[in-house]
Design an enzyme around this catalytic site. Structure first.
Site, mmCIF file in Angstrom:
data_model
loop_
_atom_site.group_PDB
_atom_site.id
_atom_site.type_symbol
_atom_site.label_atom_id
_atom_site.label_comp_id
_atom_site.label_asym_id
_atom_site.label_seq_id
_atom_site.Cartn_x
_atom_site.Cartn_y
_atom_site.Cartn_z
ATOM 1 N N ASP A 67 31.695 5.886 38.847
ATOM 2 C CA ASP A 67 32.351 7.188 38.748
ATOM 3 C C ASP A 67 31.376 8.312 39.075
ATOM 4 O OD1 ASP A 67 30.849 6.716 36.430
ATOM 5 O OD2 ASP A 67 32.610 6.414 35.197
ATOM 6 N N ASP A 138 36.302 5.857 22.814
ATOM 7 C CA ASP A 138 37.775 5.860 22.828
ATOM 8 C C ASP A 138 38.344 4.688 23.631
ATOM 9 O OD1 ASP A 138 37.268 6.573 25.470
ATOM 10 O OD2 ASP A 138 38.393 8.455 25.416
ATOM 11 N N HIS A 140 37.501 3.806 26.796
ATOM 12 C CA HIS A 140 37.544 3.925 28.256
ATOM 13 C C HIS A 140 36.491 3.025 28.903
ATOM 14 C CE1 HIS A 140 34.590 7.545 27.940
ATOM 15 N NE2 HIS A 140 33.911 6.577 28.529
#
Ligand code: F6R
Length: 260
Positions: A67, A138, A140
């Site tokens: 990313d 969380d 991800h």
């Protein structure tokens, strides 16, 4: 999933590095998928040491990032291309050439077009052989945040408030400096990697790790899609493993796999 639970992140990263070293000794031109964030830093340090000792090189390989932040200044030290360059590129690091480090174009005026081009670039090299992953608190992986598609391709994603808070430490603890979106490989893209190694350390990751390994597959915890991948190794320290129920079984299986 093969699950290794180690006393410390350092011992987990030493084991992970050895797996990568063995893999690249067997296929020197393999394509490596690389994560950023703090989790893989000890792993990268191990790979640099192995390179210095002549036991490892990425000189014949390409590395694809998971990313990149959108809109971050290209010379910002926290732009993921710059982080990965500092960790991996050069003869004095892992031998990876600058031209062989591929990252999504976070500066592109049309982020969705840049995302599509990135997905195509991965496919054009024949896919990723070994993908290194961290996991967000969380749940991800890459920046596929809760509630996002389990079959997505590389896309432009809004960062969850939790991720912005977690990542503020890289931006002088100033929430306003953290980018709010990123280009990220999709879960469908990540699932096409031939092999996956996920690392998670510290008690802040224990809930996400519990869901990853023992929870139902759900968009609520995006990493759970990895339960459907045929070749995943999860390397944990004791703190990250502390919410798991079946640790005795995972340890027994891991010991068995080490004897094989
Ligand atoms: C980074 C990435 C993220 C991180 C995750 C954990 O390229 O894709 O999914 O792996 O946010 O970050 P750290 O390792 O900083 O806890």
């Amino acid at each position: 999933m093969r699950i290794g639970i180690f006393p410390t992140s350092a011992t987990a990263c030493a084991a992970g590095a050895q797996m990568i070293i063995d893999r690249f000794a067997a296929s020197p031109g393999a394509v490596l998928g690389v994560a950023t964030g703090s989790t893989p830093l000890e792993l990268y340090a191990e790979l640099r040491t192995a390179k210095a000792q002549g036991r490892f090189t990425l000189a014949h390989s390409r590395a694809f990032a998971l990313d990149e932040y959108v809109g971050i200044a290209p010379d910002h030290p926290e732009a993921y291309r710059n982080v990965l360059r500092a960790e991996l590129v050069g003869e004095d690091k892992t031998g990876l050439a600058e031209k062989d480090l591929v990252t999504p174009d976070g500066q592109h005026p049309d982020p969705e077009a840049a995302a599509k081009a990135y997905d195509t670039a991965i496919r054009e090299v024949g896919g990723i052989d070994l993908q290194i992953l961290g996991i967000g608190s969380d749940g991800h992986i890459a920046f596929n945040e809760p509630g996002s598609s389990l079959v997505s391709r590389t896309h432009h994603e809004a960062l969850a408030a939790q991720t912005i808070t977690d990542n503020a430490r890289f931006f002088g603890n100033d929430l306003s400096q953290v980018p709010t979106s990123a280009l990220t490989q999709g879960l469908g893209t990540i699932m096409e990697a031939r092999e996956i190694m996920l690392l998670a350390f510290g008690s802040g990751k224990s809930a996400a790790v519990r869901e990853l390994i023992e929870g139902p597959i759900s968009q609520r915890w995006p990493a759970t899609i990895l339960q459907m991948h045929p070749l995943v190794t999860v390397l944990l320290d004791e703190a990250a493993a502390s919410d798991l129920e079946l640790t005795d079984l995972y340890r027994a299986r891991w010991n068995l796999s080490q004897r094989a």
